[in-house]
Write a protein that holds these residues in place. Structure first.
Motif, PDB file in Angstrom:
ATOM      1  N   LEU A   1      42.555  19.402  20.543  1.00  0.00           N
ATOM      2  CA  LEU A   1      41.496  18.624  19.891  1.00  0.00           C
ATOM      3  C   LEU A   1      40.587  17.924  20.906  1.00  0.00           C
ATOM      4  O   LEU A   1      39.368  17.944  20.738  1.00  0.00           O
ATOM      5  CB  LEU A   1      42.094  17.593  18.932  1.00  0.00           C
ATOM      6  N   PRO A   2      41.165  17.310  21.953  1.00  0.00           N
ATOM      7  CA  PRO A   2      40.273  16.617  22.910  1.00  0.00           C
ATOM      8  C   PRO A   2      39.191  17.533  23.482  1.00  0.00           C
ATOM      9  O   PRO A   2      38.050  17.106  23.673  1.00  0.00           O
ATOM     10  CB  PRO A   2      41.238  16.156  24.013  1.00  0.00           C
ATOM     11  N   LYS A   3      39.548  18.808  23.708  1.00  0.00           N
ATOM     12  CA  LYS A   3      38.554  19.750  24.224  1.00  0.00           C
ATOM     13  C   LYS A   3      37.437  19.966  23.208  1.00  0.00           C
ATOM     14  O   LYS A   3      36.249  19.924  23.552  1.00  0.00           O
ATOM     15  CB  LYS A   3      39.227  21.073  24.560  1.00  0.00           C
ATOM     16  N   HIS A   4      37.829  20.189  21.948  1.00  0.00           N
ATOM     17  CA  HIS A   4      36.816  20.406  20.909  1.00  0.00           C
ATOM     18  C   HIS A   4      35.935  19.168  20.737  1.00  0.00           C
ATOM     19  O   HIS A   4      34.753  19.285  20.434  1.00  0.00           O
ATOM     20  CB  HIS A   4      37.486  20.760  19.582  1.00  0.00           C
ATOM     21  N   VAL A   5      36.543  17.989  20.942  1.00  0.00           N
ATOM     22  CA  VAL A   5      35.765  16.762  20.838  1.00  0.00           C
ATOM     23  C   VAL A   5      34.773  16.680  22.007  1.00  0.00           C
ATOM     24  O   VAL A   5      33.598  16.372  21.807  1.00  0.00           O
ATOM     25  CB  VAL A   5      36.694  15.524  20.810  1.00  0.00           C
ATOM     26  N   ARG A   6      35.267  17.005  23.225  1.00  0.00           N
ATOM     27  CA  ARG A   6      34.377  16.997  24.399  1.00  0.00           C
ATOM     28  C   ARG A   6      33.221  17.981  24.229  1.00  0.00           C
ATOM     29  O   ARG A   6      32.102  17.713  24.598  1.00  0.00           O
ATOM     30  CB  ARG A   6      35.166  17.377  25.660  1.00  0.00           C
ATOM     31  N   ASP A   7      33.534  19.146  23.639  1.00  0.00           N
ATOM     32  CA  ASP A   7      32.512  20.179  23.462  1.00  0.00           C
ATOM     33  C   ASP A   7      31.594  19.921  22.274  1.00  0.00           C
ATOM     34  O   ASP A   7      30.785  20.776  21.911  1.00  0.00           O
ATOM     35  CB  ASP A   7      33.179  21.556  23.270  1.00  0.00           C
ATOM     36  N   ASN A   8      31.794  18.763  21.623  1.00  0.00           N
ATOM     37  CA  ASN A   8      31.002  18.429  20.428  1.00  0.00           C
ATOM     38  C   ASN A   8      31.163  19.445  19.305  1.00  0.00           C
ATOM     39  O   ASN A   8      30.226  19.733  18.562  1.00  0.00           O
ATOM     40  CB  ASN A   8      29.520  18.268  20.777  1.00  0.00           C
ATOM     41  N   ARG A   9      32.363  20.033  19.206  1.00  0.00           N
ATOM     42  CA  ARG A   9      32.649  20.928  18.086  1.00  0.00           C
ATOM     43  C   ARG A   9      33.316  20.148  16.959  1.00  0.00           C
ATOM     44  O   ARG A   9      33.176  20.477  15.794  1.00  0.00           O
ATOM     45  CB  ARG A   9      33.594  22.068  18.517  1.00  0.00           C
ATOM     46  N   ILE A  10      34.086  19.137  17.355  1.00  0.00           N
ATOM     47  CA  ILE A  10      34.742  18.279  16.367  1.00  0.00           C
ATOM     48  C   ILE A  10      34.438  16.828  16.707  1.00  0.00           C
ATOM     49  O   ILE A  10      34.517  16.429  17.867  1.00  0.00           O
ATOM     50  CB  ILE A  10      36.272  18.519  16.355  1.00  0.00           C
ATOM     51  N   ALA A  11      34.058  16.058  15.694  1.00  0.00           N
ATOM     52  CA  ALA A  11      33.827  14.627  15.888  1.00  0.00           C
ATOM     53  C   ALA A  11      34.901  13.870  15.112  1.00  0.00           C
ATOM     54  O   ALA A  11      35.325  14.317  14.045  1.00  0.00           O
ATOM     55  CB  ALA A  11      32.448  14.240  15.387  1.00  0.00           C
ATOM     56  N   ILE A  12      35.343  12.771  15.679  1.00  0.00           N
ATOM     57  CA  ILE A  12      36.370  11.973  15.006  1.00  0.00           C
ATOM     58  C   ILE A  12      35.780  10.626  14.598  1.00  0.00           C
ATOM     59  O   ILE A  12      35.174   9.931  15.416  1.00  0.00           O
ATOM     60  CB  ILE A  12      37.602  11.766  15.916  1.00  0.00           C
ATOM     61  N   VAL A  13      35.927  10.299  13.317  1.00  0.00           N
ATOM     62  CA  VAL A  13      35.535   8.982  12.820  1.00  0.00           C
ATOM     63  C   VAL A  13      36.830   8.191  12.626  1.00  0.00           C
ATOM     64  O   VAL A  13      37.686   8.571  11.842  1.00  0.00           O
ATOM     65  CB  VAL A  13      34.754   9.106  11.486  1.00  0.00           C
ATOM     66  N   ASP A  14      36.957   7.128  13.398  1.00  0.00           N
ATOM     67  CA  ASP A  14      38.211   6.391  13.436  1.00  0.00           C
ATOM     68  C   ASP A  14      38.193   5.224  12.445  1.00  0.00           C
ATOM     69  O   ASP A  14      37.484   4.257  12.634  1.00  0.00           O
ATOM     70  CB  ASP A  14      38.424   5.886  14.872  1.00  0.00           C
ATOM     71  N   VAL A  15      38.988   5.359  11.388  1.00  0.00           N
ATOM     72  CA  VAL A  15      39.086   4.288  10.389  1.00  0.00           C
ATOM     73  C   VAL A  15      40.529   3.785  10.339  1.00  0.00           C
ATOM     74  O   VAL A  15      40.967   3.196   9.369  1.00  0.00           O
ATOM     75  CB  VAL A  15      38.645   4.796   8.997  1.00  0.00           C
ATOM     76  N   SER A  16      41.282   4.090  11.394  1.00  0.00           N
ATOM     77  CA  SER A  16      42.682   3.651  11.404  1.00  0.00           C
ATOM     78  C   SER A  16      42.731   2.126  11.530  1.00  0.00           C
ATOM     79  O   SER A  16      41.815   1.514  12.066  1.00  0.00           O
ATOM     80  CB  SER A  16      43.412   4.306  12.579  1.00  0.00           C
ATOM     81  N   PRO A  17      43.790   1.534  11.002  1.00  0.00           N
ATOM     82  CA  PRO A  17      43.868   0.062  10.994  1.00  0.00           C
ATOM     83  C   PRO A  17      43.811  -0.502  12.410  1.00  0.00           C
ATOM     84  O   PRO A  17      44.393   0.050  13.337  1.00  0.00           O
ATOM     85  CB  PRO A  17      45.236  -0.221  10.361  1.00  0.00           C
ATOM     86  N   GLU A  18      43.084  -1.594  12.547  1.00  0.00           N
ATOM     87  CA  GLU A  18      42.971  -2.263  13.842  1.00  0.00           C
ATOM     88  C   GLU A  18      44.243  -3.050  14.104  1.00  0.00           C
ATOM     89  O   GLU A  18      44.672  -3.840  13.258  1.00  0.00           O
ATOM     90  CB  GLU A  18      41.790  -3.230  13.809  1.00  0.00           C
ATOM     91  N   PRO A  19      44.830  -2.845  15.248  1.00  0.00           N
ATOM     92  CA  PRO A  19      46.039  -3.625  15.537  1.00  0.00           C
ATOM     93  C   PRO A  19      45.732  -5.108  15.716  1.00  0.00           C
ATOM     94  O   PRO A  19      46.522  -5.955  15.382  1.00  0.00           O
ATOM     95  CB  PRO A  19      46.555  -3.011  16.841  1.00  0.00           C
TER      96      PRO A  19
END
Lengths: 506, 99
Positions: free
Chosen positions: A84-102
């Motif tokens: 996944l990190p590669k696909h994110v770097r290549d702008n193929r996959i974007a991640i929207v982070d809505v996970s709870p804030e610690p």
């Protein structure tokens, strides 16, 4: 239902077996809910949807993660081999982070909506030109904010917004019971059009994972639960994949069983692209028949793959040698591969996937499984039937000649469940039976079924020696061998005819 | 500068305008010049919303003084906003005892 009657277009997930049961894939441009208990594989299904999109269909995607932090999510799928990190770097996959804030508590002070989230999703979709969107673990948003009614309303707005963006979306949501309400928090109320349920249940003391398309509004799909496995490098594999796929055409060409007399009994050998079942009690010579079948392959320079579930490799090689079959030499020639597995070590679906992977890698013309009954132990009838359908479909798709063995529980006569499941899908059935005559145990073989060919109807006597199996003439004047109660009696042709037609003289 | 605040809103909606007005009033009344307030429209700057992991609108982010804190909503419940800014001791409005 065929794809022709579908009013909706489809988007292939990229999991072949799933796309087959879904009649082509997810409804295009719609949102589909994936519901399942904890650990049922929802997130993996969703991530595979995106990764396949990038790697197989050149379609980019967005992951909106509500529960796991992006780093944890990426870490979890790394074991499958998805980068996944590669696909994110290549702008193929974007991640929207809505996970709870610690850190940092959220205080609510008045009315709110989730427009910010929608804006972030829309921004991510536009940024990578996404066609696929995954909203993972929707339920995790509820504890973050107190007003569940507002959250439900807002999630509905997001579902509508996704449709406006023209993306095909998956929303995963947790449920508490395998057969209870579809999802917690009433999430299904706003995306109830398309629902997939994933299950992970104990059945006959084994874990069994299944996936079911509960509904696709206005679109066809196959009904019921289908087994699937999780593993590297394919991720999720839905099992009855090959029974749906295209088969090799039936072949008129025959291959030898490795025993000349048996070939004669079935009219010249068994067909290529067919499955023979050898059924008999322990010690009747099933493993020997497999050895002869393997030997015949090697002699005609064909590759053979043997799956052994009853014996260790050493035992197998030693026994074969005692019948004049040199397994080790055949392996050195690259014509034979032996895979020994403990039947209970993994689930049936995993065995099936492993068998498929081995056949893909080795490319054999012949396949033997010794025995099916060992695999059947401790599984449910349904799971075993699916396995049988899966494996026969695979054999047919690959055009292999296969020999499966089945150990019957009774020393004489009768059948086991494996036989009842298998007899309809196998093309030939060879019965091996003990015959007790005058205080002596002898052995008999019969060709019970030979699809598409004439065959010998006699029950013949055979013996096992250093040259393998030697088949002799039919048992004369013996009745009731198959029923397990042979009786000796000399019946003349005249007597037989007269009993058969006795009523016509009455 | 004692307080550094960012207020995220979505466009020119009623909710946005209410929140902006209330936050400005509270700042003027209670922080008297010792604050910096930035108003961000999530439609114009979704990347900033992403950076700050903004889920709901309106959201007031208190960057300083630490700890980081988020106040979500139209800011109509003033007592809670004040509590979030550490300007009062408790989030519930103090009520006179009734007899």
């Amino acid at each position: 239902m065929s794809a022709l009657v579908n009013a909706l277009d489809r988007l292939a997930v990229g999991i072949d077996g799933f796309d087959a049961i879904a009649d082509g894939g997810l409804p295009l441009g719609r949102t589909t809910l994936v519901a399942g208990t904890a650990g049922s594989g929802k997130t993996l299904f969703g991530v595979q949807f995106l990764v396949s999109g990038v790697e197989r269909f050149d379609q980019n995607g967005v992951i909106v993660t509500f529960e796991e932090a992006p780093r944890a999510l990426q870490q979890n799928v790394l074991s499958i081999g998805w980068d996944l990190p590669k696909h994110v770097r290549d702008n193929r996959i974007a991640i929207v982070d809505v996970s709870p804030e610690p850190e940092g508590a959220t205080i609510e002070a008045g009315h709110f909506d989730l427009t910010a989230l929608m804006a972030r999703i829309e921004h991510a979709v536009n940024r990578v030109n996404a066609k696929r969107v995954l909203l993972d673990a929707l339920g995790a948003v509820f504890p973050q904010l107190s007003d569940n009614v507002v959250i439900r309303r807002e999630l509905h707005r997001i579902a509508v917004g996704l449709r406006r963006l023209g993306v095909t979306a998956l929303m995963t949501v947790e449920r508490s019971d395998e057969y209870g309400a579809i999802a917690r928090f009433g999430v299904e109320e706003f995306v109830a059009d398309n629902v997939i349920v994933m299950r992970n249940q104990l059945e006959a003391e084994r874990r069994r994972r299944t996936i079911e398309v509960l509904k696709f509004r206005g679109a066809s799909h196959r009904k019921g639960e289908f087994s699937f496995t999780i593993g590297a490098p394919d991720g999720i594999t839905v099992v009855p994949l090959s029974s749906i796929g295209s088969n090799q055409p039936p072949s008129g060409d025959r291959v030898s069983t490795g025993n000349g007399e048996l070939d004669d009994m079935c009219g010249g050998g068994i067909f290529e692209n067919s499955i023979a079942l050898v059924s008999g009690a322990t010690g009747t010579g099933k493993t020997l028949m497999v050895a002869e079948f393997m030997k015949a392959a090697v002699q005609s320079r064909e590759r053979a793959l043997l799956f052994a579930f009853e014996e260790s490799r050493d035992q197998l090689i030693r026994n074969a040698a005692s019948w004049g079959v040199d397994y080790e030499r055949a392996e050195r020639l690259g014509l034979l591969r032996i895979v020994c597995r403990h039947p209970e070590s993994i689930g049936l679906e995993d065995h099936l996937v492993a068998i498929k992977q081995e056949t893909e890698a080795f490319g054999p013309q012949r396949l033997a499984i010794d025995s099916m009954s060992a695999l059947e132990r401790g599984t449910s009838a349904k799971a075993f039937r699916e396995f049988v359908i899966g494996i026969t479909g695979h054999v047919k798709a690959k055009g292999m000649a296969a020999m499966f063995t089945n150990t019957t529980a009774m020393l004489v006569g009768r059948e086991t469940i494996a036989e009842t499941h298998m007899s309809t899908v196998t093309d030939s059935i060879f019965l091996l039976r003990y015959v007790e005559l005058c205080g002596e145990v002898r052995r008999g073989i019969a060709v019970l079924k030979m699809r598409g060919s004439q065959h010998d109807r006699d029950i013949r006597e055979y013996s096992i020696g250093a040259n393998g199996m030697t088949i002799r003439g039919p048992f004369e004047s013996v009745n009731g061998i198959l029923a397990g109660a042979p009786t000796r009696g000399r019946i003349t042709e005249h007597d037989r005819l007269s009993t058969m037609f006795a009523h016509s003289y009455a | 500068m004692d307080y550094v605040l960012t207020l995220y809103v979505a466009g020119q909606s009623r909710l946005s305008q209410d929140a902006i007005g209330r936050v400005e009033t509270i700042c003027e009344d209670h922080l008297c010049g010792k604050y910096q307030l930035e108003v961000v429209d999530v439609f114009e700057h979704p990347d900033m919303a992403e950076e700050d992991k903004i889920l709901a609108t309106p959201t007031l982010v208190r960057r300083l003084p630490p700890p980081l804190r988020r106040i979500v909503g139209s800011m109509s419940e003033e007592q809670k906003v004040l509590f979030g800014l550490d300007l009062v001791e408790r989030a519930d409005p103090v009520r006179e005892p009734e007899f």
